[in-house]
Design an enzyme around this catalytic site. Sequence first.
Site, PDB file in Angstrom:
ATOM      1  N   ARG A  65      16.824  -0.579   4.670  1.00 45.73           N
ATOM      2  CA  ARG A  65      15.643  -1.453   4.589  1.00 45.73           C
ATOM      3  C   ARG A  65      15.204  -1.928   5.973  1.00 45.73           C
ATOM      4  O   ARG A  65      14.044  -2.302   6.179  1.00 45.73           O
ATOM      5  CB  ARG A  65      15.935  -2.644   3.646  1.00 45.73           C
ATOM      6  N   ASP A 122      -8.117  -1.727  10.107  1.00 43.87           N
ATOM      7  CA  ASP A 122      -7.721  -0.675   9.161  1.00 43.87           C
ATOM      8  C   ASP A 122      -8.418   0.607   9.623  1.00 43.87           C
ATOM      9  O   ASP A 122      -9.638   0.745   9.522  1.00 43.87           O
ATOM     10  CB  ASP A 122      -8.141  -1.070   7.742  1.00 43.87           C
ATOM     11  N   LYS A 143      -3.468   8.680   2.820  1.00 44.98           N
ATOM     12  CA  LYS A 143      -4.742   9.383   2.978  1.00 44.98           C
ATOM     13  C   LYS A 143      -4.619  10.460   4.064  1.00 44.98           C
ATOM     14  O   LYS A 143      -3.843  11.385   3.904  1.00 44.98           O
ATOM     15  CB  LYS A 143      -5.848   8.359   3.280  1.00 44.98           C
ATOM     16  N   TYR A 168     -12.058  -2.928   1.891  1.00 50.19           N
ATOM     17  CA  TYR A 168     -11.321  -2.146   0.893  1.00 50.19           C
ATOM     18  C   TYR A 168     -10.842  -3.108  -0.206  1.00 50.19           C
ATOM     19  O   TYR A 168     -10.343  -4.197   0.103  1.00 50.19           O
ATOM     20  CB  TYR A 168     -10.131  -1.457   1.577  1.00 50.19           C
TER      21      TYR A 168
HETATM   22  C1  LIG Z   1      -6.127   3.558   0.175  1.00 51.36           C
HETATM   23  C2  LIG Z   1      -6.479   2.521   1.181  1.00 51.36           C
HETATM   24  C3  LIG Z   1      -5.674   1.385   1.374  1.00 51.36           C
HETATM   25  C4  LIG Z   1      -4.446   1.111   0.524  1.00 51.36           C
HETATM   26  O1  LIG Z   1      -3.474   2.066   0.738  1.00 51.36           O
HETATM   27  P1  LIG Z   1      -2.366   2.470  -0.380  1.00 51.36           P
HETATM   28  O2  LIG Z   1      -1.602   3.539   0.306  1.00 51.36           O
HETATM   29  O3  LIG Z   1      -3.127   2.917  -1.586  1.00 51.36           O
HETATM   30  O4  LIG Z   1      -1.575   1.249  -0.673  1.00 51.36           O
HETATM   31  C5  LIG Z   1      -6.046   0.478   2.359  1.00 51.36           C
HETATM   32  N1  LIG Z   1      -7.147   0.670   3.105  1.00 51.36           N
HETATM   33  C6  LIG Z   1      -7.959   1.734   2.936  1.00 51.36           C
HETATM   34  C7  LIG Z   1      -9.164   1.874   3.789  1.00 51.36           C
HETATM   35  C8  LIG Z   1      -7.653   2.699   1.972  1.00 51.36           C
HETATM   36  O5  LIG Z   1      -8.466   3.752   1.804  1.00 51.36           O
END
Ligand SMILES: *Cc1c(COP(=O)(O)O)cnc(C)c1O
Length: 398
Positions: free
Chosen positions: A57, A182, A207, A110
């Site tokens: 962890r 982000d 992603k 988001y």
């Molecule tokens: C998908 C996404 C998230 C969240 O990510 P997870 O891996 O689904 O927890 C946060 N910010 C953006 C821009 C995203 O596309």
Amino acid sequence: MSSLHPETRAVHLPRPVIEGSRPISMPIYQTSGFVFDDPAVFADGMGRPDGAYVYGRLSNPTVRALEEAVAGLEGGVAAVATGSGMGAINSVLLALVSPGDHVVAQGPLYGGTAHALADLSERFGVAVTYVPEADPAAVRAAVRPSTRLLYLETIANPMTQVADLPGMCATAREAGVVTVVDNTFASPVLCRPIEHGADVVVHSATKYLSGHTDVLGGVAVFASEELHRTVWSYALGLGATPDPFAAWLTLRGMQTLPLRMERHCANTRVLATRLAEHPAVSAVHWPGLPTHPSHELAAKLLPDFGGVFSFDLAGGRGAGEEFMRRVRLALLAPSLGGVETLILHPATTSHRSLDADALAAAGIGEGTVRVAVGIEHSEDLWADFRQALDGLAGLDGA
Ligand SMILES: *Cc1c(COP(=O)(O)O)cnc(C)c1O
């Protein structure tokens, strides 16, 4: 390493020495803990993100390789990997924001992040002010003595507005406010927010970073050791750590990130420009098009314009639903950043919690379709979209 291009750095990941040689590919260290000969080394490893491996962890060699690889691509000093993007985002927010603090955020964000901020606001007394993504004066006006964070997204979902990172980050820095960006939609291939003044960069590695729609993951990258240590110790207490196999899948996917991004962007250009000329389409939202409000800023900030775009069908909600039924190659599914082209209808899925006014404020219509463009051949994708659109035109009698 930092003098090398991202294409080269993505391929050459850290390789641990094992008995005088090194594995070409990073091994999966599938263990929850480590044994020690020296109790002093054990004790030292407990308190440091860069010490000896102690317990899964806190850290793991496969996970640390992922952290080093993403930190390298983003130009940060260190990173914390997590089990999902929301794990990274919540670790950063909870580690850095306390009750009574104020957050300035770009809106709309988001959905998961917007919910996290709303929860902090309702249950923990954190005030949140939303500002437009490219308005440093609005940040200056919003900042209070209690302002702790500015939260931005390089490219927003689903209308793909581009944040004025240099202007927004500089304004926050003057006010002594930490900026979190982000960077999921841009990936470090298109943008490295730390170069523009950001302090923390977060990713949903689910992603583009992993890129193959087979793993959940998140990463937070830091411009300073101090921020890294603060978030690392919070994230391990929270239990946001990824398992080694998820970290390995992400690392493996990342080796082709620059190659994939090139194709995602090129395919998007083909679809976006051709859709803009189709009579069934009333608008296309992609910063690569001169009609997009962020086009000028995006052209200055980014080498290309990303693999996600939206378009509005002239026939509204009925046409949107019919389009979803008619596409054959593009898959009706959540998520983005994988090799397959995925489409969804934001008004009934990703943005269903917004009421009609909030949807309109976000520019999302009843007939808006979001497309996460994959790496297939662009002519096959266009043929699929065109047959679906032509079917709509037939329905309207046009
Ligand atoms: C998908 C996404 C998230 C969240 O990510 P997870 O891996 O689904 O927890 C946060 N910010 C953006 C821009 C995203 O596309």
